[in-house]
Design a protein around this motif. Sequence first.
Motif, PDB file in Angstrom:
ATOM      1  N   ARG A 122       0.938  -1.284  -0.053  1.00  0.00           N
ATOM      2  CA  ARG A 122       0.184   0.085   0.080  1.00  0.00           C
ATOM      3  C   ARG A 122       0.838   1.339  -0.091  1.00  0.00           C
ATOM      4  O   ARG A 122       0.627   2.284  -0.710  1.00  0.00           O
ATOM      5  N   VAL A 123       1.857   1.096   0.755  1.00  0.00           N
ATOM      6  CA  VAL A 123       2.669   2.320   0.925  1.00  0.00           C
ATOM      7  C   VAL A 123       3.504   2.444  -0.527  1.00  0.00           C
ATOM      8  O   VAL A 123       3.352   3.604  -0.787  1.00  0.00           O
ATOM      9  N   MET A 124       3.762   1.447  -1.301  1.00  0.00           N
ATOM     10  CA  MET A 124       4.414   1.713  -2.748  1.00  0.00           C
ATOM     11  C   MET A 124       3.652   2.246  -3.434  1.00  0.00           C
ATOM     12  O   MET A 124       3.805   3.021  -4.321  1.00  0.00           O
ATOM     13  N   ALA A 125       2.263   1.756  -3.327  1.00  0.00           N
ATOM     14  CA  ALA A 125       1.176   2.393  -4.316  1.00  0.00           C
ATOM     15  C   ALA A 125       1.182   3.756  -4.296  1.00  0.00           C
ATOM     16  O   ALA A 125       0.888   4.588  -5.187  1.00  0.00           O
ATOM     17  N   TYR A 126       0.888   4.145  -2.877  1.00  0.00           N
ATOM     18  CA  TYR A 126       0.522   5.540  -2.687  1.00  0.00           C
ATOM     19  C   TYR A 126       1.882   6.551  -3.109  1.00  0.00           C
ATOM     20  O   TYR A 126       1.605   7.527  -3.628  1.00  0.00           O
ATOM     21  N   LEU A 127       2.840   6.035  -2.831  1.00  0.00           N
ATOM     22  CA  LEU A 127       4.276   6.684  -3.115  1.00  0.00           C
ATOM     23  C   LEU A 127       4.352   6.807  -4.627  1.00  0.00           C
ATOM     24  O   LEU A 127       4.706   8.027  -5.244  1.00  0.00           O
ATOM     25  N   VAL A 128       4.067   5.779  -5.552  1.00  0.00           N
ATOM     26  CA  VAL A 128       4.164   6.113  -6.945  1.00  0.00           C
ATOM     27  C   VAL A 128       3.084   6.566  -7.539  1.00  0.00           C
ATOM     28  O   VAL A 128       3.220   7.536  -8.502  1.00  0.00           O
ATOM     29  N   TYR A 129       1.917   6.397  -7.287  1.00  0.00           N
ATOM     30  CA  TYR A 129       0.846   6.994  -7.909  1.00  0.00           C
ATOM     31  C   TYR A 129      -0.070   8.152  -7.417  1.00  0.00           C
ATOM     32  O   TYR A 129      -0.965   8.825  -8.040  1.00  0.00           O
ATOM     33  N   THR A 130       0.390   8.696  -6.180  1.00  0.00           N
ATOM     34  CA  THR A 130      -0.095   9.871  -5.610  1.00  0.00           C
ATOM     35  C   THR A 130       0.832  10.954  -5.139  1.00  0.00           C
ATOM     36  O   THR A 130       1.998  10.409  -5.290  1.00  0.00           O
ATOM     37  N   GLU A 131       0.416  11.978  -4.921  1.00  0.00           N
ATOM     38  CA  GLU A 131       1.151  13.034  -4.038  1.00  0.00           C
ATOM     39  C   GLU A 131       0.817  13.200  -2.725  1.00  0.00           C
ATOM     40  O   GLU A 131       1.332  14.197  -2.038  1.00  0.00           O
ATOM     41  N   LYS A 132       0.329  12.158  -2.032  1.00  0.00           N
ATOM     42  CA  LYS A 132       0.026  12.337  -0.580  1.00  0.00           C
ATOM     43  C   LYS A 132       1.083  12.154   0.297  1.00  0.00           C
ATOM     44  O   LYS A 132       1.088  12.919   1.420  1.00  0.00           O
ATOM     45  N   MET A 133       2.213  11.599  -0.049  1.00  0.00           N
ATOM     46  CA  MET A 133       3.573  11.586   0.658  1.00  0.00           C
ATOM     47  C   MET A 133       4.551  12.399   0.175  1.00  0.00           C
ATOM     48  O   MET A 133       5.250  13.334   0.936  1.00  0.00           O
ATOM     49  N   LEU A 134       4.704  12.351  -1.109  1.00  0.00           N
ATOM     50  CA  LEU A 134       5.796  13.228  -1.722  1.00  0.00           C
ATOM     51  C   LEU A 134       5.001  14.131  -3.044  1.00  0.00           C
ATOM     52  O   LEU A 134       4.396  13.196  -3.784  1.00  0.00           O
ATOM     53  N   SER A 135       5.689  15.119  -3.313  1.00  0.00           N
ATOM     54  CA  SER A 135       5.102  15.683  -4.775  1.00  0.00           C
ATOM     55  C   SER A 135       6.205  14.709  -5.822  1.00  0.00           C
ATOM     56  O   SER A 135       7.110  14.039  -5.622  1.00  0.00           O
ATOM     57  N   ASN A 136       5.726  14.990  -7.129  1.00  0.00           N
ATOM     58  CA  ASN A 136       6.288  14.164  -8.208  1.00  0.00           C
ATOM     59  C   ASN A 136       7.698  14.836  -8.330  1.00  0.00           C
ATOM     60  O   ASN A 136       8.853  13.966  -8.257  1.00  0.00           O
ATOM     61  N   ALA A 137       8.097  16.001  -7.805  1.00  0.00           N
ATOM     62  CA  ALA A 137       9.594  16.405  -7.996  1.00  0.00           C
ATOM     63  C   ALA A 137      10.371  15.890  -6.604  1.00  0.00           C
ATOM     64  O   ALA A 137      11.604  15.602  -7.036  1.00  0.00           O
ATOM     65  N   GLN A 138       9.683  15.823  -5.547  1.00  0.00           N
ATOM     66  CA  GLN A 138      10.468  15.018  -4.678  1.00  0.00           C
ATOM     67  C   GLN A 138      10.705  13.656  -4.805  1.00  0.00           C
ATOM     68  O   GLN A 138      11.769  13.145  -4.364  1.00  0.00           O
ATOM     69  N   LYS A 139       9.576  12.987  -5.403  1.00  0.00           N
ATOM     70  CA  LYS A 139       9.851  11.609  -5.863  1.00  0.00           C
ATOM     71  C   LYS A 139      10.941  11.407  -6.723  1.00  0.00           C
ATOM     72  O   LYS A 139      11.748  10.476  -6.553  1.00  0.00           O
ATOM     73  N   LYS A 140      11.110  12.222  -7.702  1.00  0.00           N
ATOM     74  CA  LYS A 140      11.950  12.456  -8.805  1.00  0.00           C
ATOM     75  C   LYS A 140      13.585  12.440  -7.966  1.00  0.00           C
ATOM     76  O   LYS A 140      14.440  11.806  -8.302  1.00  0.00           O
ATOM     77  N   LEU A 141      13.510  13.326  -6.975  1.00  0.00           N
ATOM     78  CA  LEU A 141      14.765  13.546  -6.303  1.00  0.00           C
ATOM     79  C   LEU A 141      14.903  12.253  -5.450  1.00  0.00           C
ATOM     80  O   LEU A 141      16.314  11.758  -5.455  1.00  0.00           O
ATOM     81  N   MET A 142      14.172  11.576  -5.009  1.00  0.00           N
ATOM     82  CA  MET A 142      14.361  10.278  -3.993  1.00  0.00           C
ATOM     83  C   MET A 142      15.190   9.515  -5.100  1.00  0.00           C
ATOM     84  O   MET A 142      15.799   8.890  -4.644  1.00  0.00           O
ATOM     85  N   ASP A 143      14.406   9.311  -6.160  1.00  0.00           N
ATOM     86  CA  ASP A 143      14.947   8.327  -7.230  1.00  0.00           C
ATOM     87  C   ASP A 143      16.395   8.553  -7.856  1.00  0.00           C
ATOM     88  O   ASP A 143      17.166   7.902  -7.624  1.00  0.00           O
ATOM     89  N   ASP A 144      16.433   9.758  -8.181  1.00  0.00           N
ATOM     90  CA  ASP A 144      17.706  10.278  -8.795  1.00  0.00           C
ATOM     91  C   ASP A 144      18.847  10.107  -8.004  1.00  0.00           C
ATOM     92  O   ASP A 144      19.923   9.895  -8.510  1.00  0.00           O
ATOM     93  N   GLU A 145      18.567  10.506  -6.568  1.00  0.00           N
ATOM     94  CA  GLU A 145      19.798  10.506  -5.731  1.00  0.00           C
ATOM     95  C   GLU A 145      19.909   9.258  -4.797  1.00  0.00           C
ATOM     96  O   GLU A 145      20.692   9.360  -4.041  1.00  0.00           O
ATOM     97  N   LEU A 146      18.856   8.443  -4.968  1.00  0.00           N
ATOM     98  CA  LEU A 146      18.715   7.247  -4.403  1.00  0.00           C
ATOM     99  C   LEU A 146      18.506   7.505  -2.802  1.00  0.00           C
ATOM    100  O   LEU A 146      19.428   6.879  -1.993  1.00  0.00           O
ATOM    101  N   LEU A 147      17.833   8.396  -2.300  1.00  0.00           N
ATOM    102  CA  LEU A 147      17.563   8.719  -0.974  1.00  0.00           C
ATOM    103  C   LEU A 147      16.585   7.669  -0.403  1.00  0.00           C
ATOM    104  O   LEU A 147      15.331   7.727  -0.717  1.00  0.00           O
ATOM    105  N   GLY A 148      17.169   6.713   0.455  1.00  0.00           N
ATOM    106  CA  GLY A 148      16.432   5.738   1.180  1.00  0.00           C
ATOM    107  C   GLY A 148      16.467   4.441   0.097  1.00  0.00           C
ATOM    108  O   GLY A 148      16.282   3.051   0.727  1.00  0.00           O
TER     109      GLY A 148
END
Length: 376
Positions: free
Chosen positions: A282-308
């Motif tokens: 559930r966490v993964m689905a909401y992280l990927v498909y919504t902005e309830k936890m992170l904005s799209n820009a933040q998600k891209k940063l998380m992926d690009d920089e391998l944050l976590g």
Amino acid sequence: MKTLFKSWLLALAVAVTASSCVKDKAPMPTRVFNVAKFKALLKDGIMKVKPTLPRGFSFVINQNGQVADTCYYGYGYIKGDRVSPMRPDLEINIASVTKPLTAIAVLQLLQKQNVHLDSSIGKYLPVYFNATDAVKAITFRQLLTHKSGITSGSHEYVVMKEIVKEPLAKPSKGYAYANMNYALFRVIIPYLINRTAALQIEASLVPGNTAAFELFMAKQYIKYMQENVFTPIGLNEVLCKPGPVTAQAFNEGAKLSYVDFGDWTEDCAGGGIHLSTMEMARVMAYLVYTEKMLSNAQKKLMDDELLGWDPDDSWMTIAGPSYGKGGLLYWGERGLQTLVVKYPNKVELALSVNSWDGTRRELSVIANNAYNDSWE
């Protein structure tokens, strides 16, 4: 050879033709991801990769933001003489899968407080830690990517307080995976939330009741995670300690033994959050498909920089890059492993195995191979 987005070369052949016959050619076939095949290959890989069978495991496959399939095997815990089957809704200590969740909270707070990823952490450490200038100069980015110079695998306050007073174990600050990098966010997050209030509470309790202040910081971390990561996606009362039906950690082989890893309330942030496999999905689905936890820009940063995310769990697949994080807890020959992966083409995986025989299963390798072989 294991490197980030381990080398797969995708060969793309582009033919440009001016012939009038082009329109008559059949279209190139489109490969389709087969969820049922992925499930079967993944289950087979988990069962056959070692000479011993796991006591129990469960996994959930998401596709397009929905649960596409589940699988579970064996048993999850023993209470008295009763054996419970392992199920996707049976919670487990998710171990280091906690780290990307902590990274989500840190990214939220950095944006809320207008603090840059390359800002130093010194301002957000307790005064009584008496941290060295080298530790104070560590940046948020360096902690989140395990490039801080800290190398300790501990999560404990007693170790943390000693480490911050010593020279950095790896002054070059090259990559060195260390649980303490994320455990430190247990004390940083309360100061990021409200530095003035945290300093006031610290002054009122330290040195007279330091233990109470350390418990306060841990509970502030858990409270923030609940209110800003879990509640927005419909998960209530997520804790860093076992509930009444928590999967235990078993050995493998003929003689059965198990261990309960207990209460992680004061050791959380780098590990210790308790979720079921279904809740991880559930966490993964909401992280990927919504902005309830992170904005799209933040998600891209998380992926690009391998944050976590972990470089050793993030592979280049035949469909593009994946981002993953595995977890491991063990006590002798009893242990558990967890894994979450965000695959391309709108597929996510959450996986828990509640036993080991003294050596880990390379779950991200097994899953990556299964994913790549599931395209038809």
